[in-house]
Design an enzyme around this catalytic site. Sequence first.
Site, mmCIF file in Angstrom:
data_model
loop_
_atom_site.group_PDB
_atom_site.id
_atom_site.type_symbol
_atom_site.label_atom_id
_atom_site.label_comp_id
_atom_site.label_asym_id
_atom_site.label_seq_id
_atom_site.Cartn_x
_atom_site.Cartn_y
_atom_site.Cartn_z
ATOM 1 N N ASP A 204 -6.330 -3.468 1.560
ATOM 2 C CA ASP A 204 -5.149 -3.180 0.750
ATOM 3 C C ASP A 204 -4.371 -4.446 0.408
ATOM 4 O O ASP A 204 -3.292 -4.375 -0.154
ATOM 5 C CB ASP A 204 -4.247 -2.147 1.430
ATOM 6 C CG ASP A 204 -3.734 -2.593 2.792
ATOM 7 O OD1 ASP A 204 -3.994 -3.744 3.186
ATOM 8 O OD2 ASP A 204 -3.076 -1.779 3.471
ATOM 9 N N GLU B 255 -4.781 -3.737 19.138
ATOM 10 C CA GLU B 255 -3.839 -3.992 18.041
ATOM 11 C C GLU B 255 -2.836 -2.850 17.896
ATOM 12 O O GLU B 255 -3.199 -1.678 17.979
ATOM 13 C CB GLU B 255 -4.651 -4.151 16.751
ATOM 14 C CG GLU B 255 -3.842 -4.288 15.484
ATOM 15 C CD GLU B 255 -4.753 -4.247 14.265
ATOM 16 O OE1 GLU B 255 -4.239 -3.913 13.174
ATOM 17 O OE2 GLU B 255 -5.958 -4.533 14.390
ATOM 18 N N ASP C 106 -8.086 -1.172 17.130
ATOM 19 C CA ASP C 106 -6.781 -0.888 16.537
ATOM 20 C C ASP C 106 -6.279 0.464 17.037
ATOM 21 O O ASP C 106 -6.954 1.484 16.871
ATOM 22 C CB ASP C 106 -6.917 -0.872 15.013
ATOM 23 C CG ASP C 106 -5.579 -0.854 14.300
ATOM 24 O OD1 ASP C 106 -4.547 -0.676 14.967
ATOM 25 O OD2 ASP C 106 -5.570 -1.022 13.063
ATOM 26 N N TRP D 21 2.527 6.906 12.595
ATOM 27 C CA TRP D 21 1.343 6.634 11.790
ATOM 28 C C TRP D 21 0.392 5.737 12.586
ATOM 29 O O TRP D 21 -0.796 5.942 12.581
ATOM 30 C CB TRP D 21 1.749 5.944 10.488
ATOM 31 C CG TRP D 21 0.619 5.787 9.543
ATOM 32 C CD1 TRP D 21 0.231 6.691 8.600
ATOM 33 C CD2 TRP D 21 -0.278 4.695 9.429
ATOM 34 N NE1 TRP D 21 -0.843 6.209 7.900
ATOM 35 C CE2 TRP D 21 -1.186 4.979 8.401
ATOM 36 C CE3 TRP D 21 -0.416 3.501 10.114
ATOM 37 C CZ2 TRP D 21 -2.206 4.114 8.031
ATOM 38 C CZ3 TRP D 21 -1.435 2.627 9.760
ATOM 39 C CH2 TRP D 21 -2.319 2.941 8.717
ATOM 40 N N ARG E 28 -14.196 -5.407 15.094
ATOM 41 C CA ARG E 28 -13.291 -4.323 15.452
ATOM 42 C C ARG E 28 -14.075 -3.022 15.457
ATOM 43 O O ARG E 28 -14.864 -2.776 14.540
ATOM 44 C CB ARG E 28 -12.142 -4.229 14.438
ATOM 45 C CG ARG E 28 -11.006 -3.326 14.890
ATOM 46 C CD ARG E 28 -10.052 -3.023 13.754
ATOM 47 N NE ARG E 28 -10.505 -1.884 12.960
ATOM 48 C CZ ARG E 28 -9.740 -1.236 12.075
ATOM 49 N NH1 ARG E 28 -8.493 -1.617 11.875
ATOM 50 N NH2 ARG E 28 -10.221 -0.219 11.391
ATOM 51 N N HIS F 236 -3.205 1.677 16.095
ATOM 52 C CA HIS F 236 -2.441 2.234 14.975
ATOM 53 C C HIS F 236 -1.072 2.769 15.397
ATOM 54 O O HIS F 236 -0.631 3.823 14.914
ATOM 55 C CB HIS F 236 -3.228 3.347 14.263
ATOM 56 C CG HIS F 236 -4.451 2.868 13.556
ATOM 57 N ND1 HIS F 236 -4.417 1.950 12.540
ATOM 58 C CD2 HIS F 236 -5.761 3.183 13.732
ATOM 59 C CE1 HIS F 236 -5.642 1.709 12.118
ATOM 60 N NE2 HIS F 236 -6.475 2.434 12.824
ATOM 61 N N GLU G 74 1.458 -6.417 11.604
ATOM 62 C CA GLU G 74 1.087 -6.288 10.205
ATOM 63 C C GLU G 74 2.143 -5.568 9.376
ATOM 64 O O GLU G 74 2.155 -5.683 8.154
ATOM 65 C CB GLU G 74 -0.261 -5.588 10.058
ATOM 66 C CG GLU G 74 -0.287 -4.122 10.391
ATOM 67 C CD GLU G 74 -1.677 -3.524 10.199
ATOM 68 O OE1 GLU G 74 -1.829 -2.668 9.319
ATOM 69 O OE2 GLU G 74 -2.605 -3.923 10.916
ATOM 70 N N HIS H 151 -15.198 -4.786 10.452
ATOM 71 C CA HIS H 151 -14.797 -3.447 10.878
ATOM 72 C C HIS H 151 -16.028 -2.562 11.047
ATOM 73 O O HIS H 151 -16.631 -2.160 10.059
ATOM 74 C CB HIS H 151 -13.882 -2.810 9.844
ATOM 75 C CG HIS H 151 -12.526 -3.416 9.774
ATOM 76 N ND1 HIS H 151 -11.410 -2.692 9.421
ATOM 77 C CD2 HIS H 151 -12.078 -4.661 10.024
ATOM 78 C CE1 HIS H 151 -10.348 -3.477 9.452
ATOM 79 N NE2 HIS H 151 -10.740 -4.684 9.804
ATOM 80 N N ASN I 234 0.811 -1.210 0.000
ATOM 81 C CA ASN I 234 0.000 0.000 0.000
ATOM 82 C C ASN I 234 0.849 1.267 0.000
ATOM 83 O O ASN I 234 1.645 1.505 0.903
ATOM 84 C CB ASN I 234 -0.909 -0.010 1.234
ATOM 85 C CG ASN I 234 -2.055 0.965 1.119
ATOM 86 O OD1 ASN I 234 -2.062 1.854 0.266
ATOM 87 N ND2 ASN I 234 -3.043 0.803 1.976
ATOM 88 N N HIS J 37 -3.197 -9.994 9.357
ATOM 89 C CA HIS J 37 -3.674 -8.793 8.671
ATOM 90 C C HIS J 37 -4.476 -9.208 7.444
ATOM 91 O O HIS J 37 -4.057 -10.076 6.683
ATOM 92 C CB HIS J 37 -2.446 -7.975 8.264
ATOM 93 C CG HIS J 37 -2.735 -6.669 7.621
ATOM 94 N ND1 HIS J 37 -3.599 -5.744 8.152
ATOM 95 C CD2 HIS J 37 -2.253 -6.110 6.482
ATOM 96 C CE1 HIS J 37 -3.634 -4.673 7.381
ATOM 97 N NE2 HIS J 37 -2.832 -4.873 6.354
ATOM 98 N N GLU K 221 -8.450 -11.154 10.090
ATOM 99 C CA GLU K 221 -9.100 -9.911 9.710
ATOM 100 C C GLU K 221 -9.763 -10.063 8.346
ATOM 101 O O GLU K 221 -9.214 -10.671 7.436
ATOM 102 C CB GLU K 221 -8.072 -8.783 9.653
ATOM 103 C CG GLU K 221 -8.660 -7.437 9.279
ATOM 104 C CD GLU K 221 -7.626 -6.321 9.254
ATOM 105 O OE1 GLU K 221 -8.023 -5.159 9.373
ATOM 106 O OE2 GLU K 221 -6.419 -6.629 9.115
ATOM 107 N N ARG L 111 0.285 -10.746 13.903
ATOM 108 C CA ARG L 111 -0.598 -10.308 12.823
ATOM 109 C C ARG L 111 0.106 -10.189 11.467
ATOM 110 O O ARG L 111 -0.353 -9.486 10.580
ATOM 111 C CB ARG L 111 -1.235 -8.957 13.180
ATOM 112 C CG ARG L 111 -2.096 -9.000 14.420
ATOM 113 C CD ARG L 111 -3.084 -7.846 14.453
ATOM 114 N NE ARG L 111 -4.029 -7.943 13.355
ATOM 115 C CZ ARG L 111 -4.039 -7.139 12.303
ATOM 116 N NH1 ARG L 111 -3.143 -6.172 12.178
ATOM 117 N NH2 ARG L 111 -4.945 -7.282 11.354
ATOM 118 N N TYR M 96 -8.551 8.193 11.766
ATOM 119 C CA TYR M 96 -8.285 7.118 10.814
ATOM 120 C C TYR M 96 -9.108 5.877 11.170
ATOM 121 O O TYR M 96 -9.342 5.577 12.329
ATOM 122 C CB TYR M 96 -6.794 6.763 10.830
ATOM 123 C CG TYR M 96 -6.442 5.619 9.921
ATOM 124 C CD1 TYR M 96 -6.250 5.844 8.567
ATOM 125 C CD2 TYR M 96 -6.330 4.319 10.396
ATOM 126 C CE1 TYR M 96 -5.948 4.803 7.713
ATOM 127 C CE2 TYR M 96 -6.022 3.275 9.553
ATOM 128 C CZ TYR M 96 -5.831 3.522 8.224
ATOM 129 O OH TYR M 96 -5.534 2.491 7.385
#
Length: 404
Positions: free
Chosen positions: A318, A238, A212, A404, A147, A214, A264, A122, A37, A314, A341, A285, A159
């Site tokens: 994407d 996560e 998550d 991120w 999730r 992130h 991931e 999700h 991605n 994961h 997932e 993951r 996000y």
Amino acid sequence: MKIVAADVIVASPGRNYVTLKITTDSGSHGLGDATLNGRELAVVAYLREHVCPLLIGRDARRINDVWQYLYRGAYWRRGPVTMTAIAAVDCALWDILGKETGRPVHELLGGAARDGVLVYGHASGQTLDELTDDVAHYLELGYRAIRVQAAVPGLDSTYGLHHPGTGHTYEPADGAAPADNVWHTPAYLDFAPQMMAAVRERHGYGFHLLHDVHHRLSPLEAAQLGKSLEPYRMFWIEDPTPAEDQEAFRTIRQHTTTPIATGEVFNSIWDCQTLITERLIDYIRTSVSHTGGITHLRKIFDLAALYGVRTGSHGAGDLSPVSFAAALHLDLTVPNFGIQEYMGHLDPAGEVFRTSYTFQDGYMRPGDAPGLGVEIDEEAAARYPYSPKYLPVNRLRDGSMHDW
């Protein structure tokens, strides 16, 4: 059974996907997902310029030897671009072997250890009411694990939320350059327990609840989050902190019993060796398409099994349907499977990829088609050319970059 062609197909049916197609002199072909991605064309160049020419004339049945040749035979090892390219080759070769023998890949891996693969969906919302409504939607569909993400009050954007008009899936990558999002950890830490409380109050405890983070917290902040979420019986949190420092997870583990999942962004067994062998996480993951394919990911899962760490691969949008199918075949066989997932794929991906996996009552099944059970329509793929898209970046309120 010699390899006679290795072609890279780039298409954007809803989002960008890179697919490797390997063809043998017997007429068989196999597919592998080479999508990374936001860096898709880097893998395309690595495959076309450096890997595909080396595959011509090799025996497609010698999967382990080809893997070792591409990994150990190169001076520059590991890294997301290299390992994504190797993964595409590996999965394509497993696909070919399945088609040549007339068997689905999970049978070649030793056969099924379970009847289905538990997946999570999700759910999200701009408000807590929207979120709990979305959770209800997934429960009605039969999901047993969900999730949850919601907009953090006080932040302009958060996000992981569905975009208006996309239904119950979302595409996080957008635009020809990364968008700037503003992050504020105190607001998030205050809001996260409220979010879980709202979900549990409306829907109870009869399903698994995931969240998550992130990578956005320090170890102590992640420990604080885990402690605050203990009353809501989380399946996991996560990526609570950036995973480059594997020792950081020790701090989280010492302060909370909330299960931890990460991996991931990993691309080799060495990225998670300490996390697994010292039991600093509960779920690993790593994804099949970013970790060297089925051959290498199976080694990671086998290591994890020795230390009571379960899998939670994961499976975001994407990753193409080819990657998701490969994950299902491996999930079905490993003894320490935890969960998979499943974000799904935005239309018109269904025009390009034909799949044989199915969903029922919270579980996915890869099907009994030979190989991975996914085919690509190259004419349809050509109708959706590559479109530059990037994930957003995070800045703090003072303008400095954040994880991120």
